[in-house]
Structure formats: structure tokens, C-alpha cells
Scaffold this motif. Structure first.
Motif, PDB file in Angstrom:
ATOM      1  N   TYR A   1       0.844  -1.196   0.000  1.00  0.00           N
ATOM      2  CA  TYR A   1       0.000   0.000   0.000  1.00  0.00           C
ATOM      3  C   TYR A   1       0.876   1.241   0.000  1.00  0.00           C
ATOM      4  CZ  TYR A   1      -3.486  -3.416   1.108  1.00  0.00           C
ATOM      5  OH  TYR A   1      -4.296  -4.510   1.054  1.00  0.00           O
ATOM      6  N   ASP A   2       0.429   2.285  -0.697  1.00  0.00           N
ATOM      7  CA  ASP A   2       1.183   3.528  -0.728  1.00  0.00           C
ATOM      8  C   ASP A   2       1.151   4.229   0.616  1.00  0.00           C
ATOM      9  OD1 ASP A   2       1.703   3.061  -3.400  1.00  0.00           O
ATOM     10  OD2 ASP A   2       0.052   4.311  -4.103  1.00  0.00           O
TER      11      ASP A   2
ATOM     12  N   LEU B   1      -9.568   8.881   3.269  1.00  0.00           N
ATOM     13  CA  LEU B   1      -8.537   8.001   2.751  1.00  0.00           C
ATOM     14  C   LEU B   1      -8.067   8.446   1.372  1.00  0.00           C
ATOM     15  CD1 LEU B   1     -10.103   4.530   3.672  1.00  0.00           C
ATOM     16  CD2 LEU B   1      -8.508   5.924   5.001  1.00  0.00           C
ATOM     17  N   VAL B   2      -6.916   7.944   0.976  1.00  0.00           N
ATOM     18  CA  VAL B   2      -6.405   8.154  -0.375  1.00  0.00           C
ATOM     19  C   VAL B   2      -6.296   6.794  -1.053  1.00  0.00           C
ATOM     20  CG1 VAL B   2      -5.138  10.247   0.207  1.00  0.00           C
ATOM     21  CG2 VAL B   2      -3.995   8.031   0.393  1.00  0.00           C
ATOM     22  N   ASN B   3      -6.081   6.774  -2.355  1.00  0.00           N
ATOM     23  CA  ASN B   3      -5.932   5.520  -3.089  1.00  0.00           C
ATOM     24  C   ASN B   3      -4.779   4.706  -2.506  1.00  0.00           C
ATOM     25  OD1 ASN B   3      -6.156   3.546  -5.170  1.00  0.00           O
ATOM     26  ND2 ASN B   3      -4.522   4.573  -6.283  1.00  0.00           N
TER      27      ASN B   3
ATOM     28  N   GLY C   1     -10.223   0.782 -10.296  1.00  0.00           N
ATOM     29  CA  GLY C   1      -9.048   0.099  -9.787  1.00  0.00           C
ATOM     30  C   GLY C   1      -8.487   0.683  -8.512  1.00  0.00           C
ATOM     31  N   ASN C   2      -8.949   1.889  -8.110  1.00  0.00           N
ATOM     32  CA  ASN C   2      -8.500   2.430  -6.830  1.00  0.00           C
ATOM     33  C   ASN C   2      -8.895   1.471  -5.729  1.00  0.00           C
ATOM     34  OD1 ASN C   2      -8.814   6.075  -7.177  1.00  0.00           O
ATOM     35  ND2 ASN C   2      -7.367   4.660  -8.055  1.00  0.00           N
ATOM     36  N   GLU C   3      -8.071   1.378  -4.697  1.00  0.00           N
ATOM     37  CA  GLU C   3      -8.292   0.401  -3.637  1.00  0.00           C
ATOM     38  C   GLU C   3      -7.959   1.004  -2.276  1.00  0.00           C
ATOM     39  OE1 GLU C   3      -6.715  -4.071  -2.459  1.00  0.00           O
ATOM     40  OE2 GLU C   3      -5.586  -2.870  -3.876  1.00  0.00           O
TER      41      GLU C   3
ATOM     42  N   LEU D   1     -12.125  -4.683   5.716  1.00  0.00           N
ATOM     43  CA  LEU D   1     -12.804  -4.610   4.421  1.00  0.00           C
ATOM     44  C   LEU D   1     -11.828  -4.117   3.358  1.00  0.00           C
ATOM     45  CD1 LEU D   1     -16.192  -2.855   5.219  1.00  0.00           C
ATOM     46  CD2 LEU D   1     -15.816  -5.257   4.739  1.00  0.00           C
ATOM     47  N   ASN D   2     -11.769  -4.826   2.251  1.00  0.00           N
ATOM     48  CA  ASN D   2     -11.038  -4.361   1.069  1.00  0.00           C
ATOM     49  C   ASN D   2     -12.076  -3.779   0.129  1.00  0.00           C
ATOM     50  OD1 ASN D   2      -8.688  -5.517   2.077  1.00  0.00           O
ATOM     51  ND2 ASN D   2      -9.051  -7.429   1.004  1.00  0.00           N
ATOM     52  N   LEU D   3     -11.890  -2.532  -0.284  1.00  0.00           N
ATOM     53  CA  LEU D   3     -12.817  -1.877  -1.200  1.00  0.00           C
ATOM     54  C   LEU D   3     -12.070  -1.481  -2.464  1.00  0.00           C
ATOM     55  CD1 LEU D   3     -14.593   0.418   1.400  1.00  0.00           C
ATOM     56  CD2 LEU D   3     -15.571  -1.589   0.305  1.00  0.00           C
TER      57      LEU D   3
END
Length: 113
Positions: free
Chosen positions: A25-26, A37-39, A61-63, A99-101
Motif C-alpha cells: 500500500y502507498d 482516505l487516499v488511493n 481500480g482504486n483500492e 474490508l477491502n474496497l
């Protein structure tokens, strides 16, 4: 006992997130306040009754990943995008859950992956 994935420590022996998440993750954050949150952000929520707001201008595709502690009242603010095809915020009502979104498109919005 540490948890590793492909040799990268994800959770160390002190039950803390390992540096390995930074390569996935960035942004890796821990918050006790409401935040946006950010991408590619992994956010661990450490207080009750917070609103975690999704990114404002996501593209396909943003997560983001949201992990909550031992409480069940974290609100996921949709920030004008749909969540699971619905124009409403989401409440995480399961203790100690993650949760993964992933953002799909303007119609379907954010999907749990």
C-alpha cells in the motif's frame, strides 16, 4: 509468532503491522480520528464512532483497506460515490474486521473485494 507472506513480515512478534505492508500500500495509517482516505491506503481504525471517508475522485481500480478494532460502529462515508451500487454510507457492524474496497465505476461504485 510473526505472520509472513512470501517472506515479508506482515505482523511482527509484537502484533504490530510490519514494514511489508508499505510495499503493498502507498499509505499505511492508524487513526483515532475521522479521516479521508487516499488511493492504496491501508487504515487501521483505533477508536469508536469514527467516519472514514472514501477518496473524493476515484478511478477504476482504486483500492483502500479499512481494518477496525473491537467495536462495531465505524461509518464508511461514500464521498458522493456509490458503495455496492447504493447511494448511501456503510456502517461496519462486525468487531475486529477488515474490508477491502475497490472502485469499479460510477454506477457500481466501491465494491467489497
Amino acid at each position: 509468532m510473526a505472520i509472513q507472506i512470501s517472506g515479508t513480515t506482515v505482523i511482527n512478534n509484537d502484533k504490530e503491522l510490519g514494514s511489508g505492508l508499505n510495499s503493498i500500500y502507498d499509505v499505511v495509517s492508524t487513526t483515532a480520528t475521522s479521516k479521508t482516505l487516499v488511493n492504496r491506503e491501508y487504515c487501521t481504525v483505533t477508536a469508536e464512532a469514527l467516519t472514514i471517508t472514501l477518496p473524493a475522485s476515484p478511478v477504476a481500480g482504486n483500492e483502500v483497506v479499512i481494518s477496525v478494532g473491537d467495536f462495531n460502529n465505524t461509518t464508511i462515508g461514500r464521498n458522493s460515490q456509490n458503495i455496492m451500487g447504493l447511494a448511501e454510507n456503510m456502517t461496519i457492524d462486525a468487531r475486529n474486521s477488515t474490508l477491502n474496497l475497490v472502485f469499479i465505476d460510477a454506477t457500481r461504485g466501491w465494491r467489497i473485494s
